[in-house]
Design a protein around this motif. Sequence first.
Motif, PDB file in Angstrom:
ATOM      1  N   LYS A 181      -9.022 -16.163  17.839  1.00 19.98           N
ATOM      2  CA  LYS A 181     -10.124 -16.795  18.569  1.00 19.98           C
ATOM      3  C   LYS A 181      -9.642 -17.977  19.388  1.00 19.98           C
ATOM      4  CE  LYS A 181     -13.957 -15.509  15.530  1.00 19.98           C
ATOM      5  NZ  LYS A 181     -14.938 -15.965  14.517  1.00 19.98           N
ATOM      6  N   TYR A 182      -8.748 -18.760  18.806  1.00 23.35           N
ATOM      7  CA  TYR A 182      -8.171 -19.894  19.530  1.00 23.35           C
ATOM      8  C   TYR A 182      -6.869 -19.420  20.154  1.00 23.35           C
ATOM      9  CZ  TYR A 182     -11.538 -22.785  17.001  1.00 23.35           C
ATOM     10  OH  TYR A 182     -12.684 -23.346  16.500  1.00 23.35           O
TER      11      TYR A 182
ATOM     12  N   TYR B 111      -9.339 -28.357  10.204  1.00 21.07           N
ATOM     13  CA  TYR B 111      -8.862 -27.435  11.239  1.00 21.07           C
ATOM     14  C   TYR B 111      -7.889 -26.370  10.712  1.00 21.07           C
ATOM     15  CZ  TYR B 111      -5.015 -30.910  11.496  1.00 21.07           C
ATOM     16  OH  TYR B 111      -3.995 -31.780  11.204  1.00 21.07           O
TER      17      TYR B 111
ATOM     18  N   PHE C  70     -14.916 -21.555  22.179  1.00 18.02           N
ATOM     19  CA  PHE C  70     -13.964 -22.526  21.663  1.00 18.02           C
ATOM     20  C   PHE C  70     -13.281 -23.333  22.765  1.00 18.02           C
ATOM     21  CE2 PHE C  70     -14.176 -18.586  19.218  1.00 18.02           C
ATOM     22  CZ  PHE C  70     -14.883 -19.063  18.121  1.00 18.02           C
TER      23      PHE C  70
ATOM     24  N   GLU D 138     -13.666 -18.477  10.490  1.00 23.17           N
ATOM     25  CA  GLU D 138     -14.314 -19.678  11.017  1.00 23.17           C
ATOM     26  C   GLU D 138     -15.023 -20.435   9.910  1.00 23.17           C
ATOM     27  OE1 GLU D 138     -16.877 -20.212  14.688  1.00 23.17           O
ATOM     28  OE2 GLU D 138     -16.245 -18.124  14.964  1.00 23.17           O
TER      29      GLU D 138
ATOM     30  N   TYR E 115      -4.740 -28.211  23.057  1.00 27.07           N
ATOM     31  CA  TYR E 115      -4.833 -27.012  22.229  1.00 27.07           C
ATOM     32  C   TYR E 115      -5.303 -27.399  20.832  1.00 27.07           C
ATOM     33  CZ  TYR E 115      -0.207 -28.819  20.959  1.00 27.07           C
ATOM     34  OH  TYR E 115       0.833 -29.633  20.579  1.00 27.07           O
ATOM     35  N   THR E 116      -5.574 -26.406  20.024  1.00 25.31           N
ATOM     36  CA  THR E 116      -6.036 -26.642  18.658  1.00 25.31           C
ATOM     37  C   THR E 116      -4.933 -26.324  17.662  1.00 25.31           C
ATOM     38  OG1 THR E 116      -6.844 -24.389  18.362  1.00 25.31           O
ATOM     39  CG2 THR E 116      -8.387 -26.004  19.301  1.00 25.31           C
TER      40      THR E 116
ATOM     41  N   SER F 269     -11.401 -27.350  18.095  1.00 28.55           N
ATOM     42  CA  SER F 269     -12.027 -26.842  16.877  1.00 28.55           C
ATOM     43  C   SER F 269     -13.538 -26.957  17.032  1.00 28.55           C
ATOM     44  CB  SER F 269     -11.566 -27.659  15.666  1.00 28.55           C
ATOM     45  OG  SER F 269     -10.171 -27.599  15.514  1.00 28.55           O
TER      46      SER F 269
ATOM     47  N   GLU G 263      -5.620 -24.642  15.068  1.00 27.73           N
ATOM     48  CA  GLU G 263      -5.913 -23.237  14.757  1.00 27.73           C
ATOM     49  C   GLU G 263      -5.092 -22.302  15.633  1.00 27.73           C
ATOM     50  OE1 GLU G 263      -9.915 -25.307  13.901  1.00 27.73           O
ATOM     51  OE2 GLU G 263      -8.159 -25.597  15.168  1.00 27.73           O
ATOM     52  N   GLY G 264      -5.080 -22.571  16.944  1.00 26.60           N
ATOM     53  CA  GLY G 264      -4.387 -21.686  17.862  1.00 26.60           C
ATOM     54  C   GLY G 264      -2.892 -21.852  17.887  1.00 26.60           C
TER      55      GLY G 264
ATOM     56  N   GLU H 285      -8.924 -26.176  24.547  1.00 23.36           N
ATOM     57  CA  GLU H 285      -9.704 -25.666  23.422  1.00 23.36           C
ATOM     58  C   GLU H 285      -9.861 -26.753  22.357  1.00 23.36           C
ATOM     59  OE1 GLU H 285      -8.715 -20.876  23.500  1.00 23.36           O
ATOM     60  OE2 GLU H 285      -7.562 -22.178  22.170  1.00 23.36           O
TER      61      GLU H 285
ATOM     62  N   GLN I 226     -17.665 -30.198  18.572  1.00 17.49           N
ATOM     63  CA  GLN I 226     -16.257 -29.832  18.564  1.00 17.49           C
ATOM     64  C   GLN I 226     -15.422 -31.013  18.093  1.00 17.49           C
ATOM     65  OE1 GLN I 226     -15.825 -28.514  22.738  1.00 17.49           O
ATOM     66  NE2 GLN I 226     -15.815 -26.404  22.003  1.00 17.49           N
TER      67      GLN I 226
END
Length: 456
Positions: free
Chosen positions: A327-328, A65, A258, A404, A276-277, A340, A279-280, A338, A268
Amino acid sequence: MKNISIKYTSIFSFFLLLGITSCDAALDVDLPSNQLSSESVYSTETTAEAAVNGIYQSMVTDFYYNRVHSALGQTADELVPATGIANVYSSNEILETDGTINGNWGELYKTIYNANNVIEGVSKSTSLNAVKSRQWIAEAKFLRAYCYFYLTNLWGNVPLVLTTNIDVSALAPQSSQEDVYAQILLDLTDASKDLPVDYKNYDQERIRATKWAAETLLARVNLYLGRWTEATAHASAVINQTGIYKIITDLGEGNSPFIADSDESILQIPYFNVDYTYEGSSVFTTGGTLLLRKGNSLFETGDARKTNWTVEIRNRAGVFLGIAPYKYQNGFEDSPVERSTPLRLAELYLIRAEARVKSNDITGAQQDINVIRNRALLDDTALTDANQLLDLIALERQREFFAENGHRWLDLKRTGKLDETLSVLSDKIWKSTDSLYPIPEPAIRSNPFLTQNSGY
């Protein structure tokens, strides 16, 4: 509904503690095969299910991730540090002692170890339901193939370990990429036969593998191997599942691939027990740690991906620095949920488009390209020349999958364009041998049968 990825947290956390804590062994596995494959573990459906969940839980780590996006994006021509100061990834000066590279190698092999454990344990059990057993083995084979796809694409010839026996795995020699890909294809073909065709078994959550996840990875692998007919067939198999998968046509707020269980998501990975992720929340934030190297010039005017998936970054004085991936978008909030998303439907259209061009199906390729362009609010392509269409597909892949899962790095590699693309960038100290990462020094030190990649 209760998230099945955490249903047996206490049980499979125990398996993870046992199976993947060592970082010193060549393949980061530290238990004899009989300890996790015991009859007691695989004697009941509850504990067997927990072991399968443990494979997925082993993927909630930094490579899957974070580094697969950030490190691979920087070694390509995709991402640069917002500070403007080059690092070993953006300059392609990675050392075999690099901790991140060692971590990536180790986390992938840890997942493989857990997958091998399930395959062995379920296969030997005489008390488990036969149908569920086939599904669990199929999930393990899919996840093993997923990991080996990255291992061989990042490091080339790697140990092909299909057992939990430490006496075998600790001194496993490197296998050729041809052999690794053969195993990947075998695992995915087997998995496709026994994986479920929908998400009913998973409370409709798209967090475990289905037949279509295996077909997606088969489409990708066949594309990489230049098998255009096979790539087209596997991609079409997934695209045709219109009752399950659809391209999201509006990329506005609250509607993205996502978001948890989106129509476009095929597989996913939840980030622990939050909505949440990573990533975000920590990698691609509005603070803009990493910027898109090409910035606004990457996109055509009006591209919805630029509008909805990037954010402008300025310094404290208000000076524009560039645009960053966004994106996230759920940092630490409860909604939208969201996850991954390593596999999503858009990839299948672009895989099929490329394979169709290679098979001289220009009209079919145009149709697939236009699905992606139209979703981004761009006009249909009028190109008919095969080479121009391939260039457009490469560009659309760059626009669609920026930041990504390492797509850009892997695309440049498989199409033989790393040298011409990266050698002209002034902030890179590029050598052709940089196309493979160094095998981590701890692995080389502990296994005399490993040979370091050229250039390191």
